[in-house]
Design a protein around this motif. Structure first.
Motif, PDB file in Angstrom:
ATOM      1  N   SER A 228       1.696 -89.405  54.448  1.00 60.45           N
ATOM      2  CA  SER A 228       0.715 -88.379  54.776  1.00 60.45           C
ATOM      3  C   SER A 228      -0.596 -88.724  54.074  1.00 60.45           C
ATOM      4  O   SER A 228      -0.763 -89.831  53.575  1.00 60.45           O
TER       5      SER A 228
ATOM      6  N   SER B 121      -3.322 -78.700  59.625  1.00 62.12           N
ATOM      7  CA  SER B 121      -4.156 -77.723  60.348  1.00 62.12           C
ATOM      8  C   SER B 121      -5.013 -76.960  59.346  1.00 62.12           C
ATOM      9  O   SER B 121      -4.740 -75.796  59.049  1.00 62.12           O
TER      10      SER B 121
ATOM     11  N   ASN C 179       3.504 -68.670  50.257  1.00 60.80           N
ATOM     12  CA  ASN C 179       4.241 -67.780  51.152  1.00 60.80           C
ATOM     13  C   ASN C 179       5.736 -67.897  50.867  1.00 60.80           C
ATOM     14  O   ASN C 179       6.254 -68.999  50.663  1.00 60.80           O
TER      15      ASN C 179
HETATM   16  P1  5GP Z   1       3.523 -71.844  55.480  1.00 61.17           P
HETATM   17  O1  5GP Z   1       3.212 -70.931  56.628  1.00 61.17           O
HETATM   18  O2  5GP Z   1       4.979 -72.294  55.498  1.00 61.17           O
HETATM   19  O3  5GP Z   1       3.097 -71.299  54.157  1.00 61.17           O
HETATM   20  O4  5GP Z   1       2.608 -73.109  55.708  1.00 61.17           O
HETATM   21  C1  5GP Z   1       3.060 -74.327  56.202  1.00 61.17           C
HETATM   22  C2  5GP Z   1       1.836 -75.226  56.310  1.00 61.17           C
HETATM   23  O5  5GP Z   1       2.275 -76.552  56.470  1.00 61.17           O
HETATM   24  C3  5GP Z   1       0.928 -74.898  57.506  1.00 61.17           C
HETATM   25  O6  5GP Z   1      -0.376 -74.647  57.019  1.00 61.17           O
HETATM   26  C4  5GP Z   1       1.003 -76.155  58.368  1.00 61.17           C
HETATM   27  O7  5GP Z   1      -0.233 -76.472  58.961  1.00 61.17           O
HETATM   28  C5  5GP Z   1       1.447 -77.218  57.379  1.00 61.17           C
HETATM   29  N1  5GP Z   1       2.268 -78.282  57.932  1.00 61.17           N
HETATM   30  C6  5GP Z   1       3.405 -78.125  58.677  1.00 61.17           C
HETATM   31  N2  5GP Z   1       3.935 -79.318  58.996  1.00 61.17           N
HETATM   32  C7  5GP Z   1       3.127 -80.261  58.424  1.00 61.17           C
HETATM   33  C8  5GP Z   1       3.161 -81.693  58.410  1.00 61.17           C
HETATM   34  O8  5GP Z   1       4.042 -82.342  58.972  1.00 61.17           O
HETATM   35  N3  5GP Z   1       2.163 -82.322  57.728  1.00 61.17           N
HETATM   36  C9  5GP Z   1       1.168 -81.639  57.099  1.00 61.17           C
HETATM   37  N4  5GP Z   1       0.239 -82.355  56.454  1.00 61.17           N
HETATM   38  N5  5GP Z   1       1.104 -80.277  57.087  1.00 61.17           N
HETATM   39  C10 5GP Z   1       2.071 -79.605  57.747  1.00 61.17           C
END
Ligand code: 5GP
Ligand code: ZN
Length: 115
Positions: free
Chosen positions: A19, A35, A88
């Protein structure tokens, strides 16, 4: 080390999938959210798997995560302008990835909501 086979953050934190890393040490990795909700949106995750902040996380791991937040803030140049740390936990918080992570958000004036 304790990882879960199908967990995306276990894979990223341990370089099974690469990553965009901002900081790393023996216990944690920090990489850019795919994102981003702010100019800086970095995720700090332990290399071992814990579901969320209340999953019997060792004090040493929490300390390493807090240290990583400090390193990320300095590296991103938001240590003086300010930033937000969000963890979260569970459904009502909308936790989408069930591997403990801190969101580190900054680089512009943050709203009253998440970012
Ligand atoms: P949560 O809602 O679980 O607190 O946030 C999960 C975060 O992980 C989200 O902001 C989403 O964009 C990020 N995310 C999910 N999958 C990936 C991934 O494969 N790579 C990266 N860099 N971010 C991810
Ligand atoms: Zn995991």
């Amino acid at each position: 080390m304790s990882q879960h086979e199908d967990c995306i953050f276990c894979k990223i934190a341990n370089h099974v999938i690469e990553s965009n890393y901002v900081y790393e040490d023996d216990l944690v990795a920090a990489f850019r959210d795919m994102s981003p909700l702010a100019p800086t949106h970095v995720l700090v995750v332990p290399k071992d798997h814990y579901e969320h902040i209340a999953d019997a996380v060792p004090a040493e791991t929490i300390a390493a995560m807090v240290h990583a937040v400090d390193e990320v803030a300095k590296a991103e140049g938001i240590d003086h302008s300010g930033f937000r740390v969000v963890a979260n936990a569970g459904d009502d918080a909308g936790q989408a990835v069930h591997h403990l992570h801190f969101h580190v958000l900054g680089g512009h004036r943050l709203g009253d909501d998440f970012a």
